[in-house]
Design an enzyme around this catalytic site. Structure first.
Site, PDB file in Angstrom:
ATOM      1  N   ASN A   9      -4.852  -6.191  -6.475  1.00  9.01           N
ATOM      2  CA  ASN A   9      -3.818  -5.193  -6.751  1.00  9.01           C
ATOM      3  C   ASN A   9      -4.091  -4.008  -5.828  1.00  9.01           C
ATOM      4  O   ASN A   9      -4.994  -3.222  -6.077  1.00  9.01           O
ATOM      5  CB  ASN A   9      -3.898  -4.775  -8.231  1.00  9.01           C
ATOM      6  CG  ASN A   9      -2.921  -3.662  -8.560  1.00  9.01           C
ATOM      7  OD1 ASN A   9      -2.029  -3.345  -7.768  1.00  9.01           O
ATOM      8  ND2 ASN A   9      -3.077  -3.056  -9.725  1.00  9.01           N
ATOM      9  N   LYS A  11      -2.323  -1.495  -5.315  1.00 11.76           N
ATOM     10  CA  LYS A  11      -1.763  -0.237  -5.843  1.00 11.76           C
ATOM     11  C   LYS A  11      -1.004   0.507  -4.735  1.00 11.76           C
ATOM     12  O   LYS A  11      -0.406  -0.127  -3.883  1.00 11.76           O
ATOM     13  CB  LYS A  11      -2.862   0.621  -6.473  1.00 11.76           C
ATOM     14  CG  LYS A  11      -3.716  -0.161  -7.468  1.00 11.76           C
ATOM     15  CD  LYS A  11      -4.586   0.712  -8.308  1.00 11.76           C
ATOM     16  CE  LYS A  11      -5.493  -0.152  -9.152  1.00 11.76           C
ATOM     17  NZ  LYS A  11      -6.153   0.573 -10.222  1.00 11.76           N
ATOM     18  N   HIS A  97       1.057  -3.157 -16.023  1.00 15.39           N
ATOM     19  CA  HIS A  97      -0.237  -2.561 -15.671  1.00 15.39           C
ATOM     20  C   HIS A  97      -0.375  -1.236 -16.427  1.00 15.39           C
ATOM     21  O   HIS A  97       0.605  -0.504 -16.589  1.00 15.39           O
ATOM     22  CB  HIS A  97      -0.315  -2.344 -14.155  1.00 15.39           C
ATOM     23  CG  HIS A  97      -1.698  -1.984 -13.707  1.00 15.39           C
ATOM     24  ND1 HIS A  97      -2.215  -0.730 -13.864  1.00 15.39           N
ATOM     25  CD2 HIS A  97      -2.679  -2.740 -13.135  1.00 15.39           C
ATOM     26  CE1 HIS A  97      -3.455  -0.712 -13.392  1.00 15.39           C
ATOM     27  NE2 HIS A  97      -3.759  -1.927 -12.947  1.00 15.39           N
ATOM     28  N   GLU A  99      -1.461   1.554 -15.598  1.00 16.61           N
ATOM     29  CA  GLU A  99      -1.012   2.756 -14.863  1.00 16.61           C
ATOM     30  C   GLU A  99       0.503   2.909 -14.970  1.00 16.61           C
ATOM     31  O   GLU A  99       1.024   4.024 -15.041  1.00 16.61           O
ATOM     32  CB  GLU A  99      -1.472   2.665 -13.395  1.00 16.61           C
ATOM     33  CG  GLU A  99      -2.981   2.906 -13.287  1.00 16.61           C
ATOM     34  CD  GLU A  99      -3.641   2.279 -12.083  1.00 16.61           C
ATOM     35  OE1 GLU A  99      -2.952   1.851 -11.152  1.00 16.61           O
ATOM     36  OE2 GLU A  99      -4.888   2.203 -12.095  1.00 16.61           O
ATOM     37  N   GLU A 169      -7.103  -6.002 -19.166  1.00 16.87           N
ATOM     38  CA  GLU A 169      -7.737  -4.933 -18.397  1.00 16.87           C
ATOM     39  C   GLU A 169      -7.994  -3.735 -19.302  1.00 16.87           C
ATOM     40  O   GLU A 169      -7.074  -2.937 -19.558  1.00 16.87           O
ATOM     41  CB  GLU A 169      -6.815  -4.486 -17.260  1.00 16.87           C
ATOM     42  CG  GLU A 169      -6.441  -5.577 -16.298  1.00 16.87           C
ATOM     43  CD  GLU A 169      -6.044  -4.994 -14.952  1.00 16.87           C
ATOM     44  OE1 GLU A 169      -6.714  -5.287 -13.968  1.00 16.87           O
ATOM     45  OE2 GLU A 169      -5.080  -4.200 -14.895  1.00 16.87           O
ATOM     46  N   GLY A 175     -10.970   1.210 -12.325  1.00 14.82           N
ATOM     47  CA  GLY A 175     -11.242   2.224 -11.302  1.00 14.82           C
ATOM     48  C   GLY A 175     -12.370   3.169 -11.671  1.00 14.82           C
ATOM     49  O   GLY A 175     -12.571   4.190 -11.023  1.00 14.82           O
ATOM     50  N   SER A 215     -12.923  -2.852 -12.646  1.00 13.15           N
ATOM     51  CA  SER A 215     -14.160  -2.687 -11.870  1.00 13.15           C
ATOM     52  C   SER A 215     -14.882  -4.010 -11.621  1.00 13.15           C
ATOM     53  O   SER A 215     -16.117  -4.064 -11.603  1.00 13.15           O
ATOM     54  CB  SER A 215     -15.089  -1.670 -12.534  1.00 13.15           C
ATOM     55  OG  SER A 215     -14.454  -0.408 -12.579  1.00 13.15           O
TER      56      SER A 215
HETATM   57  C1  PEP Z   1      -6.582  -2.798 -11.583  1.00 12.55           C
HETATM   58  O1  PEP Z   1      -6.057  -1.735 -11.333  1.00 12.55           O
HETATM   59  O2  PEP Z   1      -5.883  -3.762 -11.913  1.00 12.55           O
HETATM   60  C2  PEP Z   1      -8.036  -2.877 -11.482  1.00 12.55           C
HETATM   61  C3  PEP Z   1      -8.654  -3.854 -12.087  1.00 12.55           C
HETATM   62  O3  PEP Z   1      -8.662  -1.898 -10.742  1.00 12.55           O
HETATM   63  P1  PEP Z   1     -10.235  -1.823 -10.372  1.00 12.55           P
HETATM   64  O4  PEP Z   1     -10.675  -3.202  -9.992  1.00 12.55           O
HETATM   65  O5  PEP Z   1     -10.298  -0.873  -9.230  1.00 12.55           O
HETATM   66  O6  PEP Z   1     -10.931  -1.329 -11.595  1.00 12.55           O
END
Ligand code: PEP
Length: 252
Positions: A9, A11, A97, A99, A169, A175, A215
């Site tokens: 992703n 973003k 997601h 976000e 998630e 992040g 992460s």
């Molecule tokens: C995400 O935004 O879907 C995600 C898993 O981000 P990160 O791997 O940076 O935590």
């Protein structure tokens, strides 16, 4: 056998030119060194999808939009419909997601419309769910995630549900560099699979790929992917560097 999937992703990162370079680099690495049984997906900005699809080998790597409009077409300035996404050559759409839920007020109602449109167009939704830190600290994460699923994907028919991918998630792990422990991730994915088995059937539950995201990196992917219910990862930060992304793809 469930599909193993590693989906990046990106973003709101990379210009089109940078995105093309990144996609080419992932493509070269995956073709030369990537695990053959892992489905690789690149979730790029809308603007990049067509060009990215021109430089990747679609028999090995697929592309995903990170969102889509809740309407099929019409007077919705600034929106990008699923048929537009499809016309770029993309085959997946990331939906829900955290976000988008948090910053753009994505609701279960809009997600239901987006899920229906995505499935109608024959694209695969990667449906995201997951709780905030306060919910985890109150130990109510199972009820929270169950409600997210009850309000959205559990309204789908069995045929439709079998076509989607789920990504759990936890928001507190996205992040932040703070990964859910392997056990926390496995427990939640087993819980989600159990809900599907109860609501639909065990056969359906055994077919659906459920990913962990938050992460996930080259250093923890192997541990996470060794769990019986973790069928891969949705990868944010580490998908922006092709070598790191390849290491996660090869972590099985
Ligand atoms: C995400 O935004 O879907 C995600 C898993 O981000 P990160 O791997 O940076 O935590």
């Amino acid at each position: 056998m469930r599909k193993k999937i590693v989906a990046g992703n990106w973003k709101c990162n990379t210009t089109i030119q940078e995105g093309i370079e990144l996609a080419k680099s992932v493509n070269d690495l995956v073709l030369s060194k990537g695990a053959k049984d892992v489905v690789v997906v690149l979730g790029t900005p809308f603007t990049h999808l067509y060009s990215v699809n021109e430089v990747i080998d679609n028999s090995r790597i697929h592309s995903a939009a990170q969102n889509c409009a809740a309407e099929a077409k019409g007077a919705f300035t600034g929106e990008v419909s699923v048929s537009m996404v499809k016309s770029t050559g993309a085959s997946y759409v990331i939906l829900g997601h955290s976000e988008r839920r948090e910053y753009y007020h994505e609701t279960s109602e809009s997600l239901n419309k987006k899920l229906a449109l995505t499935l109608e167009q024959g694209l695969t939704p990667i449906y995201c769910c997951g709780e905030a830190l306060a919910v985890r600290e109150a130990e109510t994460q199972n009820q929270f995630v169950k409600q997210q699923l009850d309000e959205t994907i559990f309204n789908l028919t069995e045929d439709q549900l079998e076509k989607i991918v789920i990504a759990y998630e936890p928001i507190w792990a996205i992040g932040t560099g703070k990964t859910a422990s392997t056990q926390q991730a496995q427990d939640m994915l087993a819980f989600i699979r159990g809900l599907i088995a109860t609501k639909y059937s065990d056969a359906v539950a055994q077919k659906i790929s459920i990913l962990y995201g938050g992460s996930c990196s080259a250093s923890n992917a192997n541990d996470l992917f060794s769990q019986p219910d973790i069928d891969g990862g949705l990868i944010g930060g580490a998908s922006l560097k092709s070598e790191d992304f390849l290491a996660i793809i090869n972590a099985y």
